[in-house]
Design a protein around this motif. Sequence first.
Motif, short mmCIF file in Angstrom:
data_model
loop_
_atom_site.label_atom_id
_atom_site.label_comp_id
_atom_site.label_asym_id
_atom_site.label_seq_id
_atom_site.Cartn_x
_atom_site.Cartn_y
_atom_site.Cartn_z
N LYS A 103 0.48 -0.98 0.00
CA LYS A 103 0.29 0.25 -0.18
C LYS A 103 0.78 1.57 -0.02
CE LYS A 103 -4.03 -1.57 1.39
NZ LYS A 103 -5.42 -2.46 0.60
N ALA A 118 -7.12 9.77 -1.21
CA ALA A 118 -7.34 9.98 0.16
C ALA A 118 -5.59 10.68 0.56
CB ALA A 118 -7.94 8.93 1.21
N VAL A 141 -8.03 6.07 8.60
CA VAL A 141 -7.75 5.12 7.84
C VAL A 141 -6.68 4.21 7.78
CG1 VAL A 141 -8.55 3.34 6.57
CG2 VAL A 141 -9.47 5.90 6.63
N LYS A 143 -3.81 1.35 7.92
CA LYS A 143 -3.90 0.45 6.31
C LYS A 143 -2.35 -0.07 6.93
CE LYS A 143 -6.58 2.41 3.28
NZ LYS A 143 -7.11 2.90 1.45
N VAL A 153 -7.40 -3.80 7.05
CA VAL A 153 -7.69 -1.84 6.56
C VAL A 153 -9.04 -1.78 7.67
CG1 VAL A 153 -8.91 0.13 5.05
CG2 VAL A 153 -8.32 -1.97 4.21
N ILE A 155 -11.05 0.69 10.15
CA ILE A 155 -11.37 2.21 10.35
C ILE A 155 -11.61 3.01 11.75
CG2 ILE A 155 -13.42 4.02 9.45
CD1 ILE A 155 -13.55 2.75 6.97
N GLU A 185 -4.69 7.97 6.37
CA GLU A 185 -4.93 7.67 5.21
C GLU A 185 -5.95 8.54 5.85
OE1 GLU A 185 -5.22 5.81 1.80
OE2 GLU A 185 -6.90 5.01 1.71
N GLU A 186 -6.27 9.62 4.63
CA GLU A 186 -8.23 10.43 5.54
C GLU A 186 -8.88 9.52 5.08
OE1 GLU A 186 -9.98 13.80 2.44
OE2 GLU A 186 -7.63 12.34 1.54
N MET A 188 -12.36 8.66 3.76
CA MET A 188 -13.33 9.37 2.69
C MET A 188 -14.59 8.98 2.67
SD MET A 188 -10.95 9.65 -0.98
CE MET A 188 -10.67 7.35 -0.69
N GLU A 192 -18.51 2.79 -3.15
CA GLU A 192 -17.82 2.45 -3.80
C GLU A 192 -18.11 2.04 -5.38
OE1 GLU A 192 -15.07 -0.20 -1.44
OE2 GLU A 192 -15.80 1.60 0.51
N LYS A 214 -19.71 -6.01 0.94
CA LYS A 214 -17.66 -7.02 1.57
C LYS A 214 -18.21 -6.76 2.81
CE LYS A 214 -13.97 -4.76 -0.72
NZ LYS A 214 -13.17 -3.70 -1.38
N MET A 273 -13.68 5.12 -5.23
CA MET A 273 -14.77 6.17 -4.13
C MET A 273 -14.93 7.08 -4.90
SD MET A 273 -15.37 6.79 -0.44
CE MET A 273 -15.58 5.71 0.74
N LEU A 282 -9.57 4.03 -3.89
CA LEU A 282 -9.06 3.44 -2.42
C LEU A 282 -8.57 2.12 -2.45
CD1 LEU A 282 -12.47 2.37 -1.68
CD2 LEU A 282 -11.56 3.69 -0.81
N GLU A 283 -8.08 1.61 -3.69
CA GLU A 283 -6.77 0.64 -3.41
C GLU A 283 -6.96 -0.26 -4.93
OE1 GLU A 283 -7.61 -3.26 -2.69
OE2 GLU A 283 -9.37 -3.41 -3.02
P1 AMP Z 1 -8.87 -1.46 -0.11
O1 AMP Z 1 -8.91 -2.58 1.20
O2 AMP Z 1 -7.84 -0.62 0.37
O3 AMP Z 1 -10.34 -1.61 -0.03
O4 AMP Z 1 -9.51 -1.18 1.54
C1 AMP Z 1 -10.88 -2.04 2.64
C2 AMP Z 1 -12.11 -1.13 2.28
O5 AMP Z 1 -11.88 0.02 3.49
C3 AMP Z 1 -12.35 -0.47 1.14
O6 AMP Z 1 -13.49 -1.13 0.06
C4 AMP Z 1 -13.68 1.36 1.99
O7 AMP Z 1 -14.69 0.63 2.94
C5 AMP Z 1 -12.71 1.42 3.05
N1 AMP Z 1 -11.60 2.08 2.51
C6 AMP Z 1 -10.41 2.28 2.62
N2 AMP Z 1 -10.14 3.26 2.23
C7 AMP Z 1 -10.41 4.30 2.76
C8 AMP Z 1 -10.50 5.24 3.06
N3 AMP Z 1 -9.41 6.55 2.70
N4 AMP Z 1 -12.12 6.55 3.60
C9 AMP Z 1 -12.99 5.57 4.03
N5 AMP Z 1 -12.36 4.33 3.60
C10 AMP Z 1 -12.17 3.35 3.36
#
Ligand code: AMP
Length: 423
Positions: A103, A118, A141, A143, A153, A155, A185-186, A188, A192, A214, A273, A282-283
């Motif tokens: 990441k 973010a 957030v 990670k 991840v 939150i 991370e900020e 958001m 999605e 999810k 997002m 987001l990823e």
């Molecule tokens: P990721 O594996 O990075 O996609 O994160 C898993 C889930 O966490 C995502 O599908 C989002 O629902 C949530 N998520 C990840 N990053 C953020 C972010 N910066 N702000 C809000 N939700 C996030």
Amino acid sequence: MKVLIVGGGGREHAIAASVAKSKKVDKIYCAPGNAGIGQIAECVPIGVMEFAKIVDFAKQKEIDLTIVAPDDPLVGGLVDELEAAGLRAFGPRKNAAILEGSKAFSKDLMNKYHIPTAAYETFDNAKEALAYLENADMPVVLKADGLALGKGVLICQTLEEAREGVRTIMEDKKFGSAGNRMVIEEFMTGREVSVLSFVDGKTIRIMSSAQDHKRAGDGDTGLNTGGMGTFSPSPFYTEEVDSFCREHIYQATVDAMAAEGRHFHGVIFFGLMLTEKGPKVLEFNARFGDPEAQVVLPRMKNDIIDVIDACIDGNLDKITLSFEDNAAVCVILASEGYPNAYEKGYPITGLERFNDNDSYFCFHAGTKTDGGDIVTNGGRVLGITATGATLQEARANAYEATQWVGFANKYMRTDIGKAIDEA
Ligand code: AMP
Ligand code: GLY
């Protein structure tokens, strides 16, 4: 030609079903596969991280193409090992799969090449991460840097939760070495969308959009899972969103990887997002999503082998992707208790109703054969996908088909695709 697919879940079953439609393919093997994949391919009991065995098998059977589907072997460099043995493989090499494997790498790449995402900071020790939190806005957030089965991840709503999260990741090492580094991370807000794409090192072709669900429970409650259902296309992925992403995200990512000497050949999954300030990443994943593949691939009209060949050879500019003008919904049938503890080994009934059906698909995730029976063998057991002229129709069809199959402790969400009604 002979094709070997590495993996053994619903995504791999969807890939195998696409490969089986190709006129170029005579024989499919899958390592390790599952009971459903076993109906269209020969499954071989080799694990996805047993690289030497996979390479030996591919050499011995004179496999023409190996498709590496899951994240772990991609990030671990299976494609490199196959290529080093003179074999043809589909998927990013290790130096490109880092797009998903770290990441911190992906955030730094986006930062350097101005790809919207973010705001973030990277840390390699808990002390500095904890100090940073003191002045951070909540929610925040956290990670873990590396692969953590989609669970790395957190939150966090309050400073106290965030401190606890840093300790969980970096000190208790809940996600193992994935937590040697972390990104803060900020937070958001927004809807999605998952966008899958084929990439040949320089050209990118976007597949139809999808949305995952999810959380384990209805109304997006409960624990995070590998995904409880999907629909495609996403009505929220408008032309405006698409043109923004084409201008600022998709090609920019491929070009950034090339500029770093990390040419990406394979599938890039953009987890987006849709924020008030526009779409943000987001990823990235370096592979087909699961269960996204289970709604996107059944709608793809191209011969998947043509597209894969173009990705490997760098001819993707010659390919136009096309998708059926319909919709698909996938509802995951899981074992009660997933993603925590669950029981397995229960016989599954009703599977024959899906045979030779162009509108209903039953993709196996956690199944195996036991004597003459097909039995449950995982948390996510089956992905029931149906198509329809509209998303509403596809959803009704998918839920109808969930009733065709039975097994003890069968669990599903009842609201997959509910968001469709808000579009
Ligand atoms: P990721 O594996 O990075 O996609 O994160 C898993 C889930 O966490 C995502 O599908 C989002 O629902 C949530 N998520 C990840 N990053 C953020 C972010 N910066 N702000 C809000 N939700 C996030
Ligand atoms: N469905 C999300 C993923 O495959 O990571």
